[in-house]
Each structure stands twice: as structure tokens, then as C-alpha cells.
Design an enzyme around this catalytic site. Structure first.
Site, PDB file in Angstrom:
ATOM      1  N   ASP A  50       8.670 -42.144   8.406  1.00 58.92           N
ATOM      2  CA  ASP A  50       9.489 -41.767   9.925  1.00 58.92           C
ATOM      3  C   ASP A  50       8.903 -40.366   9.803  1.00 58.92           C
ATOM      4  O   ASP A  50       9.566 -39.627   9.030  1.00 58.92           O
ATOM      5  CB  ASP A  50      11.009 -42.061  10.370  1.00 58.92           C
ATOM      6  CG  ASP A  50      10.932 -41.717  11.441  1.00 58.92           C
ATOM      7  OD1 ASP A  50      10.547 -41.303  12.230  1.00 58.92           O
ATOM      8  OD2 ASP A  50      11.980 -41.967  11.775  1.00 58.92           O
TER       9      ASP A  50
ATOM     10  N   TYR B  88       1.337 -43.495  35.292  1.00 60.95           N
ATOM     11  CA  TYR B  88       1.596 -43.068  34.062  1.00 60.95           C
ATOM     12  C   TYR B  88       2.197 -41.607  34.838  1.00 60.95           C
ATOM     13  O   TYR B  88       2.822 -41.175  33.671  1.00 60.95           O
ATOM     14  CB  TYR B  88      -0.048 -42.839  33.589  1.00 60.95           C
ATOM     15  CG  TYR B  88      -0.250 -42.398  32.024  1.00 60.95           C
ATOM     16  CD1 TYR B  88      -0.260 -43.074  31.001  1.00 60.95           C
ATOM     17  CD2 TYR B  88      -0.115 -40.699  31.558  1.00 60.95           C
ATOM     18  CE1 TYR B  88       0.035 -42.755  29.870  1.00 60.95           C
ATOM     19  CE2 TYR B  88      -0.055 -40.648  30.579  1.00 60.95           C
ATOM     20  CZ  TYR B  88       0.349 -41.902  29.714  1.00 60.95           C
ATOM     21  OH  TYR B  88       0.208 -41.448  28.576  1.00 60.95           O
TER      22      TYR B  88
ATOM     23  N   LYS C 296       4.593 -36.147  29.053  1.00 63.61           N
ATOM     24  CA  LYS C 296       3.210 -35.063  28.566  1.00 63.61           C
ATOM     25  C   LYS C 296       3.631 -33.785  29.015  1.00 63.61           C
ATOM     26  O   LYS C 296       2.852 -32.748  28.023  1.00 63.61           O
ATOM     27  CB  LYS C 296       1.957 -36.536  28.919  1.00 63.61           C
ATOM     28  CG  LYS C 296       1.652 -37.889  28.342  1.00 63.61           C
ATOM     29  CD  LYS C 296       1.167 -37.260  26.936  1.00 63.61           C
ATOM     30  CE  LYS C 296       1.013 -39.003  26.305  1.00 63.61           C
ATOM     31  NZ  LYS C 296       0.882 -38.177  24.672  1.00 63.61           N
TER      32      LYS C 296
ATOM     33  N   ALA D 177       2.653 -42.201  18.693  1.00 67.16           N
ATOM     34  CA  ALA D 177       2.999 -43.094  19.843  1.00 67.16           C
ATOM     35  C   ALA D 177       3.925 -43.908  19.419  1.00 67.16           C
ATOM     36  O   ALA D 177       3.920 -45.110  18.579  1.00 67.16           O
ATOM     37  CB  ALA D 177       1.564 -43.925  20.341  1.00 67.16           C
TER      38      ALA D 177
ATOM     39  N   TYR E  33      -2.619 -38.019  28.040  1.00 68.68           N
ATOM     40  CA  TYR E  33      -3.284 -39.069  29.146  1.00 68.68           C
ATOM     41  C   TYR E  33      -3.124 -38.275  30.639  1.00 68.68           C
ATOM     42  O   TYR E  33      -1.408 -37.790  30.431  1.00 68.68           O
ATOM     43  CB  TYR E  33      -2.519 -40.344  28.891  1.00 68.68           C
ATOM     44  CG  TYR E  33      -4.352 -41.385  29.629  1.00 68.68           C
ATOM     45  CD1 TYR E  33      -5.083 -40.727  30.143  1.00 68.68           C
ATOM     46  CD2 TYR E  33      -3.449 -41.917  31.191  1.00 68.68           C
ATOM     47  CE1 TYR E  33      -5.747 -41.852  31.089  1.00 68.68           C
ATOM     48  CE2 TYR E  33      -3.985 -42.240  31.868  1.00 68.68           C
ATOM     49  CZ  TYR E  33      -5.051 -42.534  31.894  1.00 68.68           C
ATOM     50  OH  TYR E  33      -5.976 -43.129  32.746  1.00 68.68           O
TER      51      TYR E  33
END
Ligand code: NAD
Ligand code: NA
Length: 395
Positions: free
Chosen positions: A110, A233, A242, A139, A223
Site C-alpha cells: 500500500d 470529469y 485533480k 489511481a 486530466y
């Protein structure tokens, strides 16, 4: 044992270990064909076993002769199955890299844990001394905080609910999918899992342990996408995470000033990976985008994106090439207005009957299968796989 693909919804339930080797080799060949570049020689990759992280590791090891330590969370063979594609990707990568005289070490566990940070620090000290580059390519849907609390991320929109056609990879059909607006807690939790907090913890720990070389850099992947996907998104929970990642790059950048280093975010193009196949509705955009980009000769897969990132936009003759917000734009071709106009013209016309004709959904599907070791050229899928000998391989 003969291995057939088991796909459930948008998740692969098994992999073909021999096909995974072919997929790793295919990426290595593409890097060799693109030619060498002057890059970092000692690299730590968080999220090294698949997608962008694996492509980064291959690009740097075989394009710039980098020694690498890769961290990932993957399953080996057990009574539950043969193990995950990423497990085998790690093994095959290491074999290929060692054959060329590179150091390649896989740490499995982990990456969000302090224990793994310590293991990485010890391994860097023993094997590499220090690192010149840290790649942050995790991710995950879940993060266990250093205090033991489990936090889950969600893929939801914010503001108004959003629905549209989504792709069922298992049945190769379109299905209606909808994204509900997230609660403030869900937004916060997604930021905790996929934002920049853990990246900063890593960079602090590495710097304090003197594991970062003078001038060391770090890059995390992000992204943004075109306006047409904002509800999915940028304005969704993941987009908030993000934004947090981008802000964290500034904090880390200040921290690294002490050693003359820099922190960057690379904004990548949309691609089929284990993680992205899971985002509702987005794969339909992706299938259309792939069709348009291939038609115009500007299509890139993970490996081409990462080759261009390191060879041209981070370690090329002009150093790091970033925009006014200090973002490295690998989404430049995707966001080309002509490309987006073509995608936007197609998207409203998509129906379950015509989607194959409108976009490159066959290509998308093949990319997805190849992530799991299926449908690779040169692999004899009718041949039985020697499961016992696979069980003896260690990462
Ligand atoms: P991926 O699922 O292929 O790779 C994720 C990696 O993280 C794997 O190596 C996995 O083992 C590792 N991982 C997950 N949880 C972990 C844990 N707890 N400990 C250790 N390792 C763990 O995903 P990907 O698409 O390559 O995503 C990587 C990054 O790139 C993400 O930040 C993603 O948002 C970003 N990105 C993806 C796209 C896209 O279209 N796929 C586009 C732009 C940016
Ligand atoms: Na990755």
C-alpha cells in the site's frame, strides 16, 4: 490451463500472464524504436504496474537507461486465481530491464502507508543512493490514512445530475448511465484519496530522508479534458481531486526549492486504462476521440504519451515545457479545436445501433483487452499456460 478473458461490466476479472509479457515487450519495442534520450538515471515510480505508471517506467528504463524502483498494489497467484495483470507486468518488466543491466525493483503493497514510505526509503538508500525523479501515478478508489481511517473516492458529478450513453465492455453494447451529484462529504473524500495530500507526504518523507538528489523533480498525472466532458470529469468529484493535486504541486515545488528541484503536473490525454474504463460515460467520449485522432494520424497510447513527455517535454533540449499555470500539456492534440469539433459533432448522434460506425470502439476494446494480456499479436491463446511455473515467479 487455457485462459479465456473474463470481463464483468468494465472490469477484467482475470488476465493472461503470457499476453502481459507480450504487452510489456511491445511497449519496450516502441520505446527502442523511438530512440534514446537524456533522462533521469534513478527513478521512483508510484503506481508502476499499469497504465501511465508502467509506461513511464518502460520509457525511462529503455529510453534513458534509468534504474527504477516501482511501487504497486497487485495480487499474485492464489486459490482465488492467477493474480492481476499488474503482478505479471512487474515481473516481466524486471526481467527485461535486468537483461539490459538495469536495476529494477518492485515493491508490492500500500503506497498510502507510512510503512511503504519507509520501505521505499530503505530501498533507495541501499540500491540507488538517491533518486532524480519521482513519478506519482496512483489511481485508487480507497485510501487508508496513516491513522488507519479508510476513505473511499466516488465518481460523481457536482451540480446537476448527468446522464448519457455509457459503454458495457463485457457485452460490447451501450447502456444508459447516470452520475448523481456528490455530497460535500463525497467531494472531500475523493479529494483525500485522489488529491495531492499523499504525494506531498511522499515528497516530504523522501526529502527528509535525503533520498532526493540535487535538482530532483517529481511529476504527477492529471486530466482536464474538453468542455463537453466537464460534467463527467473536471466538474466531477475526480476533477476536484485533480485541482487539489495541481495546488499541491505548488506546495511541493516550494519545498523542493531547497535542493534546486521542481514539482510538476502533466495533464495527459484520455486513454483506456484499468482506472479510466471505470468512469461512467467517459469511455464513449474516448471511443469517439480515438476514431477522430487515428483518422488524423495523431493517436497516442500510454507508451507514446510517456515517451513524448520525457523525451520532449521534460528532458528534451528545452527542459520542461509547461503552460502559464505550470502544467505540462500532453493533452495538446486531444484539445486541438479541430479534433474537439469533430468529436462534438459525433457525440449527439451516438446510439446503441451506430456507435461502432461513429467511433473506434473496436480499438478501444482491443486496448482494454491488451491491458489484461488478451488479443496481443504473436501470443498463442490456444496453448495451455503452465500455471505451476508462473507461481514460482516473484516480482
Ligand atoms: P491504472 O489503474 O492503470 O494504474 C494505477 C496504478 O496505481 C497501478 O499500478 C496500481 O497498482 C497502483 N495502485 C493503486 N492503489 C495503490 C495502492 N494503495 N498502493 C500502491 N499502488 C497502488 O491507472 P492510470 O490510468 O494509469 O492512472 C494513473 C494516473 O494517471 C492517475 O492519477 C490518473 O488520474 C491519471 N490519468 C489517467 C488518464 C487516463 O485516461 N487513463 C488520463 C490522464 C491522467
Ligand atoms: Na499507472
Amino acid at each position: 490451463m487455457i485462459i479465456h478473458p473474463q470481463i464483468q461490466g468494465c472490469v477484467a476479472r482475470n488476465c493472461h500472464p503470457i499476453g502481459c509479457r507480450a504487452a510489456v515487450q511491445q511497449q519496450i519495442e516502441r520505446i527502442k524504436a523511438a530512440g534514446p534520450f537524456n533522462g533521469p538515471k534513478r527513478v521512483l515510480v508510484l503506481g508502476a504496474s499499469s497504465g501511465f505508471g508502467l509506461a513511464s517506467r518502460i520509457a525511462l528504463a529503455f529510453g534513458a537507461s534509468a534504474d527504477t524502483i516501482g511501487i504497486s498494489f497487485e495480487r499474485g497467484p492464489s486459490d482465488k486465481g492467477l493474480g492481476s495483470a499488474g503482478w505479471y507486468n512487474n515481473i516481466w518488466f524486471r526481467k527485461e530491464a535486468e537483461q539490459e543491466g538495469r536495476i529494477a525493483i518492485n515493491l508490492i503493497g500500500d503506497a498510502f502507508s507510512d510503512g511503504m514510505r519507509q520501505q521505499a526509503i530503505d530501498t533507495i538508500r541501499q540500491q540507488l543512493g538517491q533518486v532524480d525523479l519521482v513519478i506519482y501515478s496512483l489511481a485508487s478508489g480507497i485510501r487508508v490514512l496513516p491513522d488507519g481511517t479508510q476513505v473511499r473516492s466516488v465518481l460523481k458529478t457536482t451540480g446537476q445530475p448527468f446522464s448519457g450513453w455509457g459503454l458495457d465492455l463485457e457485452r460490447d453494447i451501450l447502456v444508459q448511465q447516470s452520475l448523481a451529484p456528490a455530497t460535500p462529504e463525497e467531494i472531500r473524500d475523493t479529494v483525500t484519496v485522489m488529491g495531492g495530500e499523499d504525494w506531498q507526504l511522499w515528497m516530504q518523507a523522501l526529502q527528509q530522508a535525503d533520498c532526493l538528489a540535487l535538482g530532483a523533480q517529481t511529476v504527477a498525472y492529471s486530466y482536464i479534458g474538453p468542455e463537453s466532458t466537464y460534467p463527467l470529469y473536471r466538474d466531477g468529484t475526480i476533477g476536484y481531486a485533480k485541482e487539489h493535486l495541481h495546488a499541491t504541486a505548488e506546495t511541493i515545488n516550494l519545498q523542493l526549492a531547497e535542493i534546486g528541484g521542481h514539482a510538476w503536473v502533466s495533464v495527459c490525454k484520455a486513454l483506456v486504462t484499468k482506472a479510466s474504463a471505470y468512469i461512467p460515460v467517459l469511455p464513449v467520449y474516448l471511443g469517439l476521440l480515438m476514431g477522430v485522432m487515428k483518422e488524423r494520424g495523431v493517436h497516442e497510447g500510454c507508451i507514446e504519451q510517456m515517451q513524448r513527455l520525457f523525451a520532449a517535454k521534460m528532458y528534451g533540449p528545452n527542459g520542461v515545457v509547461a503552460d502559464g499555470n505550470r502544467l505540462i500539456r500532453m493533452d495538446d492534440h486531444e484539445l486541438d479545436p479541430a479534433i474537439q469539433a469533430a468529436v462534438s459533432a459525433l457525440w449527439p448522434k451516438v446510439t446503441p445501433d451506430n456507435f461502432h460506425a461513429l467511433g473506434d470502439f473496436a480499438g478501444l476494446r482491443q486496448d482494454f483487452m491488451q491491458l489484461n494480456g488478451f488479443e496481443l499479436p504473436g501470443v498463442d491463446y490456444a496453448a495451455p499456460v503452465d500455471v505451476a511455473s508462473l507461481g514460482e515467479l516473484t516480482p
